[in-house]
Design an enzyme around this catalytic site. Structure first.
Site, PDB file in Angstrom:
ATOM      1  N   HIS A 312       2.832  -4.293  -9.756  1.00  0.00           N
ATOM      2  CA  HIS A 312       4.146  -4.682 -10.239  1.00  0.00           C
ATOM      3  C   HIS A 312       4.167  -4.586 -11.746  1.00  0.00           C
ATOM      4  CE1 HIS A 312       7.799  -7.035 -10.798  1.00  0.00           C
ATOM      5  NE2 HIS A 312       8.058  -6.724  -9.533  1.00  0.00           N
ATOM      6  N   ASP A 369       7.240  -6.088  -1.219  1.00  0.00           N
ATOM      7  CA  ASP A 369       7.472  -5.070  -0.186  1.00  0.00           C
ATOM      8  C   ASP A 369       6.303  -4.912   0.782  1.00  0.00           C
ATOM      9  OD1 ASP A 369      10.028  -4.261  -1.086  1.00  0.00           O
ATOM     10  OD2 ASP A 369       9.087  -3.208  -2.748  1.00  0.00           O
TER      11      ASP A 369
HETATM   12  N1  CMC Z   1      -1.922   2.020  -6.221  1.00  0.00           N
HETATM   13  C1  CMC Z   1      -2.918   2.517  -7.011  1.00  0.00           C
HETATM   14  N2  CMC Z   1      -2.932   2.398  -8.348  1.00  0.00           N
HETATM   15  C2  CMC Z   1      -1.908   1.757  -8.929  1.00  0.00           C
HETATM   16  C3  CMC Z   1      -0.849   1.207  -8.187  1.00  0.00           C
HETATM   17  C4  CMC Z   1      -0.876   1.359  -6.777  1.00  0.00           C
HETATM   18  N3  CMC Z   1       0.121   0.869  -6.009  1.00  0.00           N
HETATM   19  N4  CMC Z   1       0.042   0.619  -9.013  1.00  0.00           N
HETATM   20  C5  CMC Z   1      -0.443   0.794 -10.249  1.00  0.00           C
HETATM   21  N5  CMC Z   1      -1.630   1.474 -10.206  1.00  0.00           N
HETATM   22  C6  CMC Z   1      -2.509   1.806 -11.340  1.00  0.00           C
HETATM   23  C7  CMC Z   1      -1.964   2.996 -12.120  1.00  0.00           C
HETATM   24  O1  CMC Z   1      -2.477   4.213 -11.623  1.00  0.00           O
HETATM   25  C8  CMC Z   1      -2.424   2.674 -13.510  1.00  0.00           C
HETATM   26  O2  CMC Z   1      -3.797   2.978 -13.594  1.00  0.00           O
HETATM   27  P1  CMC Z   1      -4.422   3.544 -14.977  1.00  0.00           P
HETATM   28  O3  CMC Z   1      -4.246   2.414 -15.953  1.00  0.00           O
HETATM   29  O4  CMC Z   1      -5.848   3.840 -14.651  1.00  0.00           O
HETATM   30  O5  CMC Z   1      -3.630   4.764 -15.326  1.00  0.00           O
HETATM   31  C9  CMC Z   1      -2.310   1.153 -13.596  1.00  0.00           C
HETATM   32  O6  CMC Z   1      -2.462   0.698 -12.245  1.00  0.00           O
HETATM   33  C10 CMC Z   1      -0.979   0.659 -14.150  1.00  0.00           C
HETATM   34  O7  CMC Z   1       0.058   1.228 -13.365  1.00  0.00           O
HETATM   35  P2  CMC Z   1       1.445   1.733 -13.945  1.00  0.00           P
HETATM   36  O8  CMC Z   1       2.007   2.769 -13.018  1.00  0.00           O
HETATM   37  O9  CMC Z   1       1.279   2.114 -15.391  1.00  0.00           O
HETATM   38  O10 CMC Z   1       2.288   0.401 -13.876  1.00  0.00           O
HETATM   39  P3  CMC Z   1       3.856   0.288 -13.928  1.00  0.00           P
HETATM   40  O11 CMC Z   1       4.150  -1.065 -14.404  1.00  0.00           O
HETATM   41  O12 CMC Z   1       4.458   1.447 -14.656  1.00  0.00           O
HETATM   42  O13 CMC Z   1       4.298   0.464 -12.368  1.00  0.00           O
HETATM   43  C11 CMC Z   1       4.775  -0.026 -10.135  1.00  0.00           C
HETATM   44  C12 CMC Z   1       4.563  -0.594 -11.538  1.00  0.00           C
HETATM   45  C13 CMC Z   1       5.333  -1.115  -9.225  1.00  0.00           C
HETATM   46  C14 CMC Z   1       5.807   1.105 -10.193  1.00  0.00           C
HETATM   47  C15 CMC Z   1       3.415   0.486  -9.578  1.00  0.00           C
HETATM   48  O14 CMC Z   1       2.502  -0.574  -9.483  1.00  0.00           O
HETATM   49  C16 CMC Z   1       3.557   1.208  -8.253  1.00  0.00           C
HETATM   50  O15 CMC Z   1       3.828   2.413  -8.224  1.00  0.00           O
HETATM   51  N6  CMC Z   1       3.393   0.471  -7.084  1.00  0.00           N
HETATM   52  C17 CMC Z   1       3.612   1.066  -5.789  1.00  0.00           C
HETATM   53  C18 CMC Z   1       5.098   1.072  -5.483  1.00  0.00           C
HETATM   54  C19 CMC Z   1       5.609  -0.312  -5.142  1.00  0.00           C
HETATM   55  O16 CMC Z   1       5.019  -1.042  -4.370  1.00  0.00           O
HETATM   56  N7  CMC Z   1       6.800  -0.657  -5.695  1.00  0.00           N
HETATM   57  C20 CMC Z   1       7.460  -1.912  -5.421  1.00  0.00           C
HETATM   58  C21 CMC Z   1       7.516  -2.808  -6.613  1.00  0.00           C
HETATM   59  S1  CMC Z   1       7.956  -4.509  -6.199  1.00  0.00           S
HETATM   60  C22 CMC Z   1       9.533  -4.434  -5.525  1.00  0.00           C
HETATM   61  C23 CMC Z   1      10.577  -4.231  -6.551  1.00  0.00           C
HETATM   62  O17 CMC Z   1      10.981  -5.219  -7.168  1.00  0.00           O
HETATM   63  O18 CMC Z   1      10.999  -3.110  -6.731  1.00  0.00           O
END
Ligand code: CMC
Length: 434
Positions: A312, A369
């Site tokens: 998140h 989710d």
């Molecule tokens: N699986 C594997 N690695 C992950 C995941 C995941 N679900 N989420 C984040 N990471 C890793 C990412 O690769 C990165 O690693 P590194 O620092 O080595 O490059 C690190 O964690 C930080 O991730 P980020 O993508 O920079 O973080 P963000 O804040 O931009 O993204 C997120 C947040 C929710 C989009 C992401 O965690 C994600 O894609 N999760 C899966 C989709 C998901 O479950 N979304 C629902 C969110 S909650 C409901 C809502 O309110 O929408």
């Protein structure tokens, strides 16, 4: 009230000092107010993905991602999910206070009054190809409500007009969602039964067969649905709420603005994750249930796979909503006597990820989710409807965010950029270009 003059912050640029006010919120979070930064220094801030940008002040929802705290108007999500119903929480978000008995009855009756949708809407449904995604239909349907209520096109018209649009949206959203479900099945639409409460009415429009006069929604499902809708009701400046604020800031009408919020929600990184989670769990099950293999895939930087329902932007601790949903999931499946093997896979996957240093270092925990889809499935919803259910829950939050922005007369949202393209070039006529 926030203390806006507590201290200043000094920024030094090219050897010159500039003072900017520090804003402190009621829960102690601090921000540097840089709204005059460009005027005074010529600089803008660069924050791609708004990871560190406070886009507004807001009195609706407090979220502490480090501590895993979520409160609406000061009330904890745990209390609201346990003790309130969805319409009560909607009232709280929209009006700022929990309703007393009369206020609740009045709000409830007003919503019931607007549950029918114009019959002509059925014609729009007929033009969608069979099997088209519910979210695409929902966006179109909510947006097309603006055609039926042209007086709502001016969002500043009057408090009464705004209130009526809010009631219409709250009332018609479940009706439209249920219609989408029925149309997918090719079944006749079930009209609202305004003797039923909000959630029971939604379940009845969805699951009742027109010929089944005795249909009664299962109280276990009504209770779980209330909880799920409450847990999705608002989440401060997330992607879809920010979209709603941005689109609404151009004074676009509330129907179109809400449709834009639904569009933002659809993406798999936001609300669309609930559908993706269940599809992922099914895939893992079909692949033999080896969760470690999928955890390893999620960690592999050369593999685009991510563990859906994990991580998140704001929570760097357990998402408090996920904790409640996990428990609700166990309760509902037990009470309904359902043994879903996918729940076992979800639990194993959670355990494997939580004990893995990759997830621990990045503070990746299950989000809202992760378990919600298993409950929706136990209730009888097909996977493709999940994100539309999120939208039903998030609606009062979007409207509350929009209302706050309109009430405060906030300016049109219009970020700056740092241009990285070509310097001026000479135009060469088409025939002379290489
Ligand atoms: N699986 C594997 N690695 C992950 C995941 C995941 N679900 N989420 C984040 N990471 C890793 C990412 O690769 C990165 O690693 P590194 O620092 O080595 O490059 C690190 O964690 C930080 O991730 P980020 O993508 O920079 O973080 P963000 O804040 O931009 O993204 C997120 C947040 C929710 C989009 C992401 O965690 C994600 O894609 N999760 C899966 C989709 C998901 O479950 N979304 C629902 C969110 S909650 C409901 C809502 O309110 O929408």
């Amino acid at each position: 009230m926030p203390d806006t003059n507590a201290q200043n912050c000094t920024i030094t640029l090219e050897g010159k000092n500039y003072e900017f006010p520090v804003i402190t919120g009621t829960e102690g979070e601090k921000a540097i107010d840089i709204s005059k930064l460009r005027d005074t220094t010529g600089y803008v801030t660069l924050d791609i993905g708004y990871k560190n940008t406070g886009a507004t002040k807001s009195a609706i929802t407090f979220l502490d991602g480090e501590e895993g705290i979520l409160r609406h108007r000061g009330y904890s999500i745990e209390d609201l999910a346990e003790k309130a119903n969805f319409l009560e929480v909607s009232y709280l978000l929209l009006k700022g206070e929990l309703p007393n008995k009369e206020q609740f009855e009045d709000f409830d009756n007003s919503v019931r009054h607007h549950t029918l949708v114009n019959e002509d809407l059925q014609n729009i449904f007929r033009t969608f190809p069979t099997g088209s995604h519910p979210m695409g239909q929902l966006i179109a349907m909510i947006s097309s409500l603006s055609a039926y209520y042209p007086k709502a096109l001016d969002p500043h018209r009057s408090p009464e007009a705004k209130n009526r649009t809010t009631l219409r949206l709250m009332a018609k959203m479940p009706t439209i969602c249920a219609m989408i479900y029925k149309k997918r099945l090719g079944h006749p639409v079930v009209y609202p039964n305004n003797n039923l409460d909000y959630v029971s009415n939604f379940l009845s429009m969805t699951f009742k067969h027109v010929s089944d006069a005795d249909y009664q929604p299962d109280p276990v499902i009504v209770d779980a649905m209330n909880k799920l809708l409450i847990l999705h009701a608002d989440h401060e400046q997330n992607c879809s709420a920010s979209t709603v604020r941005l689109v609404g800031s151009s004074q676009s009408n509330l129907y179109a603005t809400t449709a834009a919020g639904i569009a933002a929600l659809w993406g798999p990184l936001h609300g669309g994750a609930n559908q993706e989670v269940l599809e992922m769990l099914e895939q893992i099950k079909g692949d033999g249930g080896n969760v470690q293999k999928w955890v390893d895939k999620a960690k592999d930087k050369n593999d685009p796979f991510r563990l859906m329902g994990f991580g998140h932007r704001v929570y760097k601790n357990f998402d408090p909503r996920a904790k409640i949903i996990k428990k609700t999931c166990d309760d509902v499946l037990n009470k309904l006597g359902i043994n879903d093997p996918v729940l076992e896979i979800a639990k194993k996957l959670e355990e494997a990820a939580l004990t893995d240093p990759y997830f621990a270092e990045r503070k990746l925990y299950p989000n809202v989710d992760f378990y919600s889809g298993i409950i929706y499935r136990a209730m009888g919803f097909p996977t493709e409807m999940f994100t539309a259910l999120f939208a039903v829950g998030r609606l009062p939050g979007w409207i509350a965010q929009w209302q706050e922005m309109v009430q405060e007369n906030q300016p049109i949202g219009r970020p700056r950029q740092i241009y990285t393209g070509h310097m001026p070039r000479t135009f060469i006529p088409r025939g002379e270009r290489q």
